[in-house]
Scaffold this active site. Structure first.
Site, PDB file in Angstrom:
ATOM      1  N   ASP A  66      -5.721  42.843  -3.178  1.00  0.00           N
ATOM      2  CA  ASP A  66      -4.485  42.088  -3.375  1.00  0.00           C
ATOM      3  C   ASP A  66      -3.326  42.634  -2.542  1.00  0.00           C
ATOM      4  OD1 ASP A  66      -4.471  44.416  -4.940  1.00  0.00           O
ATOM      5  OD2 ASP A  66      -4.585  43.329  -6.824  1.00  0.00           O
ATOM      6  N   ASN A 135      -3.279  44.570 -19.386  1.00  0.00           N
ATOM      7  CA  ASN A 135      -3.624  43.280 -20.013  1.00  0.00           C
ATOM      8  C   ASN A 135      -5.033  42.823 -19.626  1.00  0.00           C
ATOM      9  OD1 ASN A 135      -3.315  42.598 -17.352  1.00  0.00           O
ATOM     10  ND2 ASN A 135      -1.629  41.142 -17.646  1.00  0.00           N
ATOM     11  N   HIS A 137      -6.234  42.631 -16.488  1.00  0.00           N
ATOM     12  CA  HIS A 137      -6.393  41.982 -15.189  1.00  0.00           C
ATOM     13  C   HIS A 137      -7.251  42.828 -14.245  1.00  0.00           C
ATOM     14  CE1 HIS A 137      -2.405  43.892 -13.549  1.00  0.00           C
ATOM     15  NE2 HIS A 137      -3.423  44.585 -13.087  1.00  0.00           N
ATOM     16  N   GLU A 142      -4.630  37.528 -13.600  1.00  0.00           N
ATOM     17  CA  GLU A 142      -4.004  37.719 -14.896  1.00  0.00           C
ATOM     18  C   GLU A 142      -4.771  36.948 -15.976  1.00  0.00           C
ATOM     19  OE1 GLU A 142      -1.988  40.057 -15.061  1.00  0.00           O
ATOM     20  OE2 GLU A 142      -0.136  39.822 -13.920  1.00  0.00           O
TER      21      GLU A 142
HETATM   22  C1  F6R Z   1      -4.578  47.016  -7.487  1.00  0.00           C
HETATM   23  C2  F6R Z   1      -5.153  46.106  -8.457  1.00  0.00           C
HETATM   24  C3  F6R Z   1      -4.825  46.209  -9.905  1.00  0.00           C
HETATM   25  C4  F6R Z   1      -4.815  47.640 -10.435  1.00  0.00           C
HETATM   26  C5  F6R Z   1      -4.423  47.659 -11.901  1.00  0.00           C
HETATM   27  C6  F6R Z   1      -4.331  49.079 -12.437  1.00  0.00           C
HETATM   28  O1  F6R Z   1      -5.019  46.723  -6.190  1.00  0.00           O
HETATM   29  O2  F6R Z   1      -5.868  45.243  -8.081  1.00  0.00           O
HETATM   30  O3  F6R Z   1      -5.736  45.436 -10.656  1.00  0.00           O
HETATM   31  O4  F6R Z   1      -6.092  48.194 -10.274  1.00  0.00           O
HETATM   32  O5  F6R Z   1      -3.175  47.040 -12.062  1.00  0.00           O
HETATM   33  O6  F6R Z   1      -3.296  49.750 -11.801  1.00  0.00           O
HETATM   34  P1  F6R Z   1      -3.055  51.306 -12.039  1.00  0.00           P
HETATM   35  O7  F6R Z   1      -4.228  52.007 -11.453  1.00  0.00           O
HETATM   36  O8  F6R Z   1      -1.790  51.611 -11.287  1.00  0.00           O
HETATM   37  O9  F6R Z   1      -2.959  51.502 -13.510  1.00  0.00           O
END
Ligand code: F6R
Length: 253
Positions: A66, A135, A137, A142
């Protein structure tokens, strides 16, 4: 299936070893890669091991999950900048085999179609590394995202923007939207490793176990994947039932 490790150091060792094995088996591997706090110790360990072992990583291809809409690749908070800092620069990558969505693309929908198509032209993702949001994702898919989605633009939820505000300066505004690989793009990967660490992930990990596959908790879709593993530290596993915590302790941990 779960694998529960004592801490983030042992997780970084395990994930880094796994990546190195896959690359040794196939130097031209196509990796799907994530950003975020969870990945930082993992990439640091991986870079260290690649250097120690003088492993040739020059032939691998990577696709990021992303990127924020509106941030250029040069913006310090873009995921492109994160990847350069944590992985690409330390490994000497020039970026020519390292793909990320372009947060400044003019025609976003077209760009998304091209991004999914480019993954397919490369034969698809062979090994996908994932984190998980509070959440549930994965990527920026989402809750509620259809399981058959491909790369698309997403409005970030309030919780995700609050969670990610820690990466931005105090008064900076977290972008409201992002480009993400779709759920189907992720599920098409041959092998998936999701990592969740820290107390802040414990509740959603417990929900994963309590619920059947549901779009309300996007990462429950991994229950349907033949080769998906969820790697946890003790904190992220702390709200799992005791019998599960016993059963999934990683050997040697
Ligand atoms: C990042 C991504 C997100 C993160 C998720 C957890 O490229 O795709 O799904 O893996 O938000 O983020 P952290 O590791 O910062 O808790």
């Amino acid at each position: 299936m779960f694998l529960i490790f004592p801490d983030t150091v042992s997780i970084a060792d395990y994930v880094s070893d796994t990546l190195i094995n896959r690359i040794k088996n196939k130097p031209q591997i196509v990796l799907g890669v994530a950003t975020g706090g969870t990945m930082e110790p993992i990439y640091a360990r991986f870079v260290e091991q690649v250097r120690q072992q003088q492993l040739d990583v020059s032939q691998l291809t990577s696709f990021n999950l992303d990127e924020y809409v509106g941030l250029s690749a040069d913006h310090p908070k873009s995921y492109a900048a994160y990847m350069r800092q944590h992985l690409f620069d330390p490994l000497g990558f020039d970026g020519s085999r390292n793909y990320l969505p372009d947060g400044l693309a003019q025609r976003l929908d077209e760009h998304c179609l091209e991004y999914s198509a480019k993954m397919q032209q490369h034969g698809g993702i062979e090994f996908q590394l994932l984190g998980v949001g509070g959440n549930g994702h994965i990527g920026f898919n989402e809750p509620g995202t259809p399981f058959d989605s491909r790369c698309h633009v997403v409005q970030l939820s309030e919780q995700t923007r609050i969670d990610n505000s820690r990466f931005f300066a105090e008064n900076a505004i977290v972008p409201a939207s992002a480009i993400t690989m779709g759920m189907q793009d992720i599920m098409d990967a041959q092998e998936i490793l999701l990592v969740a660490t820290g107390q802040s992930k414990a509740a959603i990990v417990a929900e994963y176990v309590k619920n059947d596959i549901t779009a309300d908790i996007p990462f429950t879709v991994l229950k349907r994947h033949p080769k998906a593993k969820i790697v946890l530290d003790q904190a992220a596993a702390s709200l799992l039932p005791e019998d599960l915590r016993q059963r999934y302790q990683a050997i040697n941990s």
